[in-house]
Motif scaffolding. Structure first.
Motif, PDB file in Angstrom:
ATOM      1  N   LYS A   1     113.928  -3.564 -16.704  1.00 21.75           N
ATOM      2  CA  LYS A   1     112.722  -4.105 -16.292  1.00 21.75           C
ATOM      3  C   LYS A   1     111.684  -3.053 -15.957  1.00 21.75           C
TER       4      LYS A   1
ATOM      5  N   LEU B   1     108.251  -2.738 -17.859  1.00 25.91           N
ATOM      6  CA  LEU B   1     106.866  -2.739 -17.062  1.00 25.91           C
ATOM      7  C   LEU B   1     106.045  -1.349 -17.278  1.00 25.91           C
TER       8      LEU B   1
ATOM      9  N   SER C   1     108.725  -7.559 -11.897  1.00 28.85           N
ATOM     10  CA  SER C   1     109.582  -6.330 -12.693  1.00 28.85           C
ATOM     11  C   SER C   1     110.752  -6.163 -11.411  1.00 28.85           C
TER      12      SER C   1
END
Length: 770
Positions: free
Chosen positions: A475, A479, A526
């Motif tokens: 994640k 991001l 995220s």
């Protein structure tokens, strides 16, 4: 014998599928009945698979995936694996094979698909979850059926003759499934409750309540126990408590709050330190472990706050009366009394049972008007308390600065309250303002929660903690791919770990920029979802190593458990080994239950708010609004209005050029003109279509020369949104893999929103408030 031993054996590289009898020999098991029951349980939960030859193994070793089916309104779906390290598995509409949204399923990975592009087909439904469905009854000459309210349930439900409960056309009904769908056969069901005609006052919210399986009434035995609780306090109990009834205590809540579970007091010491008292209703004194009240509170997990009503965790006799800290009434409480230095450090604290009497019931607005507006009438009315409020504002600012210095993350998303008329119809969308008053309570509750969490941790007793883990590496990578477009990057520290301060620095860098909202949203997505756990794992968003929920036992079950355990630590007898083991097992169970119920409550609350926002926009079809592009997808871009409503400008309505989606730029770019539409860009849009049933708002772009005046400023439509924080700010309620596939901007994924469909913004960055 436990399940982990079986799974450990099957995870071994040398393991090959074995029959039950072979497994018993390999594991040295003698109790065949208990072992078969355990195997069956593991199979039904999706952790193991039984082949056609009655051999058992792990799904992932057989080219299979077990997990929850996350369906899209467009017909396809994803399997979100139980194994959190695996990517979601795409399931085409023709390969769902009778499974329904939310079902626990077993899927086969189709040959020739790898990595993130893996596709599969459902081969088995392990657990059905949609046993009851809410929808609209449709009566035709030859056939009756129900159209589910949830668009992710793709098939209408056939109602055989005699099973309609005399429902009328367009009635909202609850249907019990009597025959599950198959690959080419629709489900069947019978109507078990008629809620009322579509559009009738209150039926819309009631439909959502029934959809999520929420109970509006308490069982008779629970009501009976609540009614038997005496309102008067026993002198013997008062003698065991510290008497604080002469202290200047106040509650500060929203004007419409009825369940007042926290009061505060503050004094300045001669040495410059602050003596902060956070006094919480002692619900655990009344709700005893294992009793009907306790079991019902466990099942509910939390109070649920809709736009027009509240479904409480506890009966009104407790939540609004006996336990509510109403002004002028003697109440039992648990007090956290903290000595805080001028720099905001907790130097010392006490936790003890108390009896209190709140001096005044204050509202956020009144405290704001005293502190910010210097309202002469209010300052005169509360002249004895004004110095306390001023001192509270000073300490709250100190605590906030200290939190910021340690790296706590504050996402400032606007929230809105929908004002309803007597018929339950929306007449205005009003921004919720975060003022100094909300800030006071927020900071005081956070510091009390931290103190109690650390206290229980250092005592080494079982407890329910509020945890928020750091973002997963994949994640974070996605991001950073998104942030790179803006010249930003979240850097890990020397140990390779990301710290909350890194997120805070990004938020500070984009403050006031057009893309601030979108970057904040992607950063929030995220993050992991804050949850409850039996282990103290820290709270990433608050940059706190110890955190729990202690301050709202009327409306949250984990707080009640924390109170109960805290009270038990004061017992001279202490904890026996047996009791420690019992509590350890219970807090683990309570943490899972509370996390699941919280998630369900949040979804129900958001849906009721979204519905009312869309209803409000119905009356503004043809009006123009100012907004900001909040997301770009191949089929158009989403625009968020200043009243927090979000809708879609479909690419087909952009008639001046052919527009192409540039994934690396998250933009739509004109083929001939080079004109682009990017996130953060201000635009003016025309409302062209609204569908309450689908929760959809469609926009068209308005060129500057075509802008017209209309009901843009009326009824709150053009009111600027102001952020408001709840009693505690938490980050990341949309992390993990159990997410929808709708427009995940980080990493450039496209989503499941259908052409022409739009959405109302779902603010996920804050907790619910009273």
């Amino acid at each position: 014998m436990d399940r982990e031993e079986i799974l450990t054996l099957m995870r071994a590289r040398s393991y090959r599928p074995l029959t039950a009898s072979e497994l018993m020999v390999a594991l040295g098991i003698e109790d065949e009945g208990a072992f078969m029951e355990l195997l069956h349980s593991l199979e039904q939960e999706g952790y193991i698979v039984r082949t056609r030859k009655d051999k058992y193994g792990l799904p992932e070793k057989m080219g299979l995936v077990s997990g929850r089916l996350q369906a899209s309104p467009r017909g396809y779906a994803f399997v979100v694996p139980l194994d959190k390290d695996r990517e979601d598995l795409y399931i085409g509409a023709l390969n769902i094979n009778g499974a329904m949204h939310g079902d626990l399923v077993l899927a086969r990975v189709l040959p020739g698909t790898t990595g993130r592009r893996q596709e599969g087909e459902i081969i088995r439904v392990l657990q059905r979850v949609n046993k009851r469905v809410v929808g609209t009854f449709d009566a035709t000459r030859n056939l009756d059926f129900v159209i589910p309210d949830d668009a992710r349930l793709h098939q209408d439900i056939i109602i055989p003759a005699g099973a309609s409960l005399e429902a009328r056309d367009r009635d909202k009904v609850v249907v019990e499934i009597t025959r599950w769908p198959e690959a080419r056969r629709s489900p069947e069901g019978r109507v078990i409750q008629v809620l009322g005609q579509t559009g009738a006052p209150g039926v819309d919210v009631l439909s959502i309540i029934k959809k999520y399986g929420l109970e509006t009434e308490f069982p008779p035995e629970v009501i009976r126990e609540a009614e038997e609780i005496p309102r008067d306090l026993e002198p013997g109990e008062l003698a065991k408590r510290r008497d604080l009834r002469d202290w200047r205590l106040v509650t500060i809540d929203g004007a419409d709050a009825r369940d007042l579970d926290d009061a505060v007091s503050l004094e300045r010491r001669p040495d410059g330190s602050y003596l902060l008292g956070v006094h919480i209703a002692d619900v655990s004194f009344y709700v005893r472990e294992g009793r009907p009240l306790d079991r019902e509170a466990f099942n509910r997990g939390t109070s649920v706050y809709f736009v027009d009503r509240v479904i409480p965790m506890l009966p009104a006799r407790l939540s609004n009366d006996i336990c509510s800290l109403n002004a002028g009434e003697d109440r039992l409480a648990i007090t956290a009394l903290m000595t805080i230095s001028p720099a905001g450090t907790v130097k010392d604290y006490e936790l003890f049972p108390s009896v209190i009497r709140v001096r005044e019931r204050m509202t956020y607005d009144d405290v704001r008007r005293i502190l910010e507006d210097k309202d002469p009438e209010l300052m005169e009315r509360y002249r004895e308390l004004v110095p306390d409020f001023q001192l509270m504002a000073r300490l709250a600012a100190i605590l906030r600065r200290r939190r910021r210095r340690r790296g706590a993350i504050d996402f400032d998303f606007p929230e809105a309250k929908v004002k309803l008329d007597d018929q339950g119809l929306p007449v205005a969308i009003i921004p919720r303002q975060r003022t100094v008053a909300e800030g006071i309570i927020e900071e005081f509750m956070i510091v009390a929660n931290e103190v109690v969490a650390r206290h229980l941790y250092e005592l080494a007793v079982p407890a329910v903690y509020r945890v928020h883990e750091e973002p997963a590496p994949d994640k974070l990578e996605a991001l950073n791919t998104f942030l790179a477009y803006f010249g930003l990057h979240i850097k890990p520290n020397r140990e390779g770990r990301v710290r909350p301060r890194a997120f805070q620095e990004i938020l500070a860098a984009v403050k006031g920029r057009p893309e601030e909202r979108v970057i904040s949203t992607v950063m929030l997505r995220s993050m992991m979802h804050a949850r409850y756990a039996g282990d103290c794992l820290g709270h990433f968003g608050l940059a706190s190593p110890y955190y729990c929920h202690f301050t709202s036992p009327i409306r949250r079950y984990p707080d009640l458990v924390v109170h109960r355990i805290l009270r038990e630590t004061w017992s001279p007898a202490g904890f026996s080994a047996e009791r420690m083991a019992q509590l350890s097992a219970f807090v683990a169970l309570a943490a899972v239950q509370a996390s699941e119920r919280e998630k369900l409550a949040e979804e129900a609350e958001r849906e009721s708010l979204d519905m009312k926002k869309v209803q409000y926009m119905e009356r503004h079809v043809g009006a123009t609004f100012a907004g900001v592009i909040s997301g770009v997808v191949p089929y158009g871009f989403f625009v968020e209005l200043e009243n927090t409503v979000e809708g879609l400008v479909h690419v087909s309505t952009l008639t001046d050029d052919y527009y192409h989606y540039q994934e690396d730029q998250l933009a739509l770019v004109g083929e001939h003109t080079g004109k682009s539409y990017r996130i953060g860009q201000p635009v003016t849009v025309l409302v062209t279509r609204v569908s309450v049933d689908a929760r959809q708002v469609d926009f068209e772009l308005v060129k500057p020369e075509e802008e017209k005046t209309g009901p843009v400023g009326g009824s709150g439509a053009k009111v600027k949104g102001h952020p408001v924080k709840a009693r505690e700010r938490e980050a990341g309620p949309s992390g993990g893999k159990a997410r929808k596939k709708a427009m995940t901007m980080a990493g450039g994924k496209t989503g499941s929103k259908g052409k022409g469909k739009a959405r109302v913004r779902r603010n996920k960055g804050t907790r619910r408030r009273k």
